[in-house]
Design a protein around this motif. Structure first.
Motif, PDB file in Angstrom:
ATOM      1  N   VAL A 100       0.861  -1.191   0.000  1.00  0.00           N
ATOM      2  CA  VAL A 100       0.000   0.000   0.000  1.00  0.00           C
ATOM      3  C   VAL A 100       0.892   1.233   0.000  1.00  0.00           C
ATOM      4  O   VAL A 100       1.812   1.346   0.815  1.00  0.00           O
ATOM      5  CB  VAL A 100      -0.918   0.002   1.246  1.00  0.00           C
ATOM      6  CG1 VAL A 100      -1.720   1.302   1.315  1.00  0.00           C
ATOM      7  CG2 VAL A 100      -1.853  -1.187   1.216  1.00  0.00           C
ATOM      8  N   GLY A 101       0.643   2.104  -0.934  1.00  0.00           N
ATOM      9  CA  GLY A 101       1.395   3.353  -0.994  1.00  0.00           C
ATOM     10  C   GLY A 101       0.600   4.448  -0.314  1.00  0.00           C
ATOM     11  O   GLY A 101       0.282   4.369   0.874  1.00  0.00           O
ATOM     12  N   GLN A 102       0.191   5.442  -1.093  1.00  0.00           N
ATOM     13  CA  GLN A 102      -0.587   6.528  -0.514  1.00  0.00           C
ATOM     14  C   GLN A 102      -2.051   6.108  -0.414  1.00  0.00           C
ATOM     15  O   GLN A 102      -2.497   5.204  -1.132  1.00  0.00           O
ATOM     16  CB  GLN A 102      -0.445   7.767  -1.391  1.00  0.00           C
ATOM     17  CG  GLN A 102       0.979   8.268  -1.446  1.00  0.00           C
ATOM     18  CD  GLN A 102       1.294   8.980  -2.737  1.00  0.00           C
ATOM     19  OE1 GLN A 102       0.760   8.659  -3.799  1.00  0.00           O
ATOM     20  NE2 GLN A 102       2.193   9.940  -2.656  1.00  0.00           N
ATOM     21  N   VAL A 103      -2.745   6.793   0.459  1.00  0.00           N
ATOM     22  CA  VAL A 103      -4.161   6.484   0.659  1.00  0.00           C
ATOM     23  C   VAL A 103      -4.974   7.771   0.680  1.00  0.00           C
ATOM     24  O   VAL A 103      -4.443   8.850   0.965  1.00  0.00           O
ATOM     25  CB  VAL A 103      -4.386   5.716   1.992  1.00  0.00           C
ATOM     26  CG1 VAL A 103      -3.733   4.352   1.934  1.00  0.00           C
ATOM     27  CG2 VAL A 103      -3.864   6.526   3.172  1.00  0.00           C
ATOM     28  N   SER A 104      -6.246   7.650   0.361  1.00  0.00           N
ATOM     29  CA  SER A 104      -7.109   8.834   0.448  1.00  0.00           C
ATOM     30  C   SER A 104      -7.958   8.805   1.717  1.00  0.00           C
ATOM     31  O   SER A 104      -8.614   9.791   2.050  1.00  0.00           O
ATOM     32  CB  SER A 104      -8.015   8.914  -0.780  1.00  0.00           C
ATOM     33  OG  SER A 104      -8.920   7.842  -0.794  1.00  0.00           O
ATOM     34  N   VAL A 105      -7.957   7.697   2.376  1.00  0.00           N
ATOM     35  CA  VAL A 105      -8.648   7.574   3.669  1.00  0.00           C
ATOM     36  C   VAL A 105      -7.682   6.891   4.636  1.00  0.00           C
ATOM     37  O   VAL A 105      -7.054   5.889   4.261  1.00  0.00           O
ATOM     38  CB  VAL A 105      -9.945   6.731   3.525  1.00  0.00           C
ATOM     39  CG1 VAL A 105     -10.617   6.549   4.882  1.00  0.00           C
ATOM     40  CG2 VAL A 105     -10.892   7.369   2.532  1.00  0.00           C
ATOM     41  N   ALA A 106      -7.555   7.467   5.812  1.00  0.00           N
ATOM     42  CA  ALA A 106      -6.571   6.948   6.764  1.00  0.00           C
ATOM     43  C   ALA A 106      -6.735   5.453   7.000  1.00  0.00           C
ATOM     44  O   ALA A 106      -5.753   4.700   7.078  1.00  0.00           O
ATOM     45  CB  ALA A 106      -6.688   7.715   8.077  1.00  0.00           C
ATOM     46  N   GLY A 107      -7.953   5.005   7.074  1.00  0.00           N
ATOM     47  CA  GLY A 107      -8.219   3.597   7.363  1.00  0.00           C
ATOM     48  C   GLY A 107      -7.663   2.636   6.322  1.00  0.00           C
ATOM     49  O   GLY A 107      -7.480   1.440   6.582  1.00  0.00           O
ATOM     50  N   SER A 109      -4.783   2.486   5.365  1.00  0.00           N
ATOM     51  CA  SER A 109      -3.444   2.047   5.781  1.00  0.00           C
ATOM     52  C   SER A 109      -3.481   0.628   6.333  1.00  0.00           C
ATOM     53  O   SER A 109      -2.471  -0.076   6.327  1.00  0.00           O
ATOM     54  CB  SER A 109      -2.892   2.993   6.844  1.00  0.00           C
ATOM     55  OG  SER A 109      -2.619   4.230   6.262  1.00  0.00           O
ATOM     56  N   ALA A 110      -4.650   0.225   6.815  1.00  0.00           N
ATOM     57  CA  ALA A 110      -4.786  -1.121   7.379  1.00  0.00           C
ATOM     58  C   ALA A 110      -4.801  -2.196   6.292  1.00  0.00           C
ATOM     59  O   ALA A 110      -4.672  -3.388   6.602  1.00  0.00           O
ATOM     60  CB  ALA A 110      -6.073  -1.201   8.202  1.00  0.00           C
ATOM     61  N   TRP A 133      -3.251   3.958  -3.602  1.00  0.00           N
ATOM     62  CA  TRP A 133      -2.109   3.787  -4.506  1.00  0.00           C
ATOM     63  C   TRP A 133      -1.292   2.587  -4.022  1.00  0.00           C
ATOM     64  O   TRP A 133      -0.965   2.501  -2.824  1.00  0.00           O
ATOM     65  CB  TRP A 133      -1.212   5.019  -4.484  1.00  0.00           C
ATOM     66  CG  TRP A 133      -1.787   6.214  -5.173  1.00  0.00           C
ATOM     67  CD1 TRP A 133      -1.471   6.669  -6.410  1.00  0.00           C
ATOM     68  CD2 TRP A 133      -2.764   7.139  -4.660  1.00  0.00           C
ATOM     69  NE1 TRP A 133      -2.184   7.804  -6.710  1.00  0.00           N
ATOM     70  CE2 TRP A 133      -2.984   8.116  -5.649  1.00  0.00           C
ATOM     71  CE3 TRP A 133      -3.481   7.237  -3.464  1.00  0.00           C
ATOM     72  CZ2 TRP A 133      -3.878   9.175  -5.498  1.00  0.00           C
ATOM     73  CZ3 TRP A 133      -4.378   8.280  -3.302  1.00  0.00           C
ATOM     74  CH2 TRP A 133      -4.578   9.235  -4.308  1.00  0.00           C
TER      75      TRP A 133
END
Lengths: 164, 282
Positions: A100-107, A109-110, A133
């Motif tokens: 997982v690279g960048q995310v648009s929602v913090a969640g 990241s999980a 991403w």
């Protein structure tokens, strides 16, 4: 004359009572996949191609846009063969990863901790709507101390959106 | 003055300008919106882009907040709170669509509550504005003439020349000059058009010095077509001449005409004859 008229009426009524009425619908994609950054192989050693920055390469970045949460899986297959290359006479040892690279929602990241990996395939459960991403790396090592023939090499990353 | 106001040009179109601020959090995690948003009246904030990297222990609790104070009310006009509790470090990218008047946007701030560290923060505001939001701001605005007329009306300047101190005095003078110039140009164009038309007819109908044109079959055809034009021949065809019979009004009655003997006598003399002959050479 009256009888004939009645028969014609009944026939026409019978025709109108059987109608095929189609129901139409269109399925719009709720999951889209884009290549944000195309991967580039660096050539740190005569027998190695790698997308690692340290090796002079560029890792690929693939974006998944999910419109409907929890309906899709992202399946990313990093390469285990070249789609085009000079003639090779020895085996290639492939390695790779999808993270997982960048995310648009913090969640999102999980996703990384929950991903499933088998062979050269990585699956992510897209439980949240938004953009994610993924960074895909690839490395190819040719034989033992054997240099790769000169020429152009291309390998394909397969990024799919799988309905759950 | 009324005439001037009604004849002002309305040839331009107003186009909405869209833009994006620089990274407002580049140097500081607290920023003043007036330093980043253009001062145009009617500007609206259309969206906020944010990107940041949070570095933290996965088990740690952290919240990243991006806020903007409301200038005309208590509280915030914009708030975003990203909950990173029990999540690993990552880079987040996002865009929030908003439509709100720019003058309401106060101090902005991005902060991390809890454990962790923020880095590589980028926050930018998408905005748009109409340069003709105040039509009087630019003479090329579509509603400029209406606005100017209203201004003159409101300031009782319809039948009076505005004072030189008036903020729109220059526009008033400019349009006076433009009006005069336009009239002159129109008159000049009319005269030129008439002259060109006359010249054209003369050229087509003239024979002397047009041998080349006459010899040219294409030119001949063009000339014939031009001459055959209904408008040009119409003047000849439509001219009416009173007809009728011109009766003989002089009646000569048969009578005996006697010779002029005196004249004959003079002509018989050589001297008279010579005078008559010589007179031809004088």
């Amino acid at each position: 004359m009256k009888q004939i008229t009645a028969i014609i009426f009944l026939l026409s009524t019978g025709t109108a009572m059987a109608v095929d009425s189609p129901i139409v619908g269109q399925v719009q994609p709720k999951c889209s996949v884009y290549t944000e950054t195309q991967g580039v192989y660096g050539h740190p050693l005569p027998n190695k191609l790698s997308t690692e920055t340290a090796d002079g390469g560029v890792a690929a970045s693939i974006r998944y846009d999910i419109a409907q949460a929890d309906y899709y899986k992202a399946r990313i297959t990093h390469p285990n063969s070249f789609s085009s290359s000079p003639t090779l006479t020895d085996a290639i040892a492939w390695t790779g990863s999808s993270v997982v690279g960048q995310v648009s929602v913090a969640g999102m990241s999980a996703y990384e901790a929950a991903k499933v990996t088998y062979n050269n395939v990585t699956e992510f459960d897209m439980t949240l709507a938004g953009s994610t991403w993924f960074t895909v790396k690839s490395s190819a090592s040719y034989g033992y101390t054997k240099s790769l023939p000169a020429g152009n090499y291309t390998a394909i990353i397969k990024a799919e959106c799988i309905a759950k | 003055m009324l005439l001037v106001a009604c004849c002002l040009p309305s040839y331009s179109l107003s186009e909405v300008v869209t833009g994006r601020t620089n990274n407002v959090a580049k140097d500081n995690f607290v920023w003043d919106m007036t330093k980043f948003l253009p001062p145009q009246a009617g500007l609206t904030v259309e969206g906020i882009f944010h990107q940041y990297t949070i570095t933290k222990e996965t088990q740690a609790n952290s919240t990243v907040s991006i806020t903007n104070k409301h200038l005309k009310a208590d509280g915030n006009i914009y708030e975003r709170h990203d909950n990173w509790n029990n999540l690993p470090s990552n880079t987040k990218i996002g865009y929030d669509t908003i439509s709100s008047l720019g003058v309401l946007w106060g101090q902005g701030k991005v902060e991390l509550a809890g454990d962790g560290k923020l880095s590589d923060v980028t926050i930018a505001y998408q905005y748009k504005f109409d340069p003709c939001f105040i039509p009087l701001s630019d003479p090329t605005c579509p509603n400029f003439k209406d606005a100017l007329y209203q201004y003159l009306l409101d300031n009782n300047l319809i039948n009076n020349e505005p004072s030189v101190d008036d903020p729109y005095y220059d526009e008033w003078v400019q349009y006076q000059l433009e009006n005069q110039q336009e009239k002159k140009e129109e008159e000049f164009a009319e005269v030129e058009e008439e002259e060109e038309e006359e010249l054209s007819i003369e050229t087509i109908l003239s024979v002397s010095g047009a041998a080349e044109k006459i010899a040219n079959a294409t030119q001949q055809l063009a000339m014939m077509q031009e001459m055959a034009g209904i408008k040009k021949l119409d003047g000849y065809y439509s001219a009416s001449i009173d007809g009728g019979v011109y009766e003989e009004t002089i009646v000569l009655e048969d009578k005996e005409i006697k010779d002029n003997l005196i004249a004959l006598k003079n002509l018989r003399q050589d001297k008279t004859h010579r005078i008559i002959v010589r007179s031809q050479y004088k």
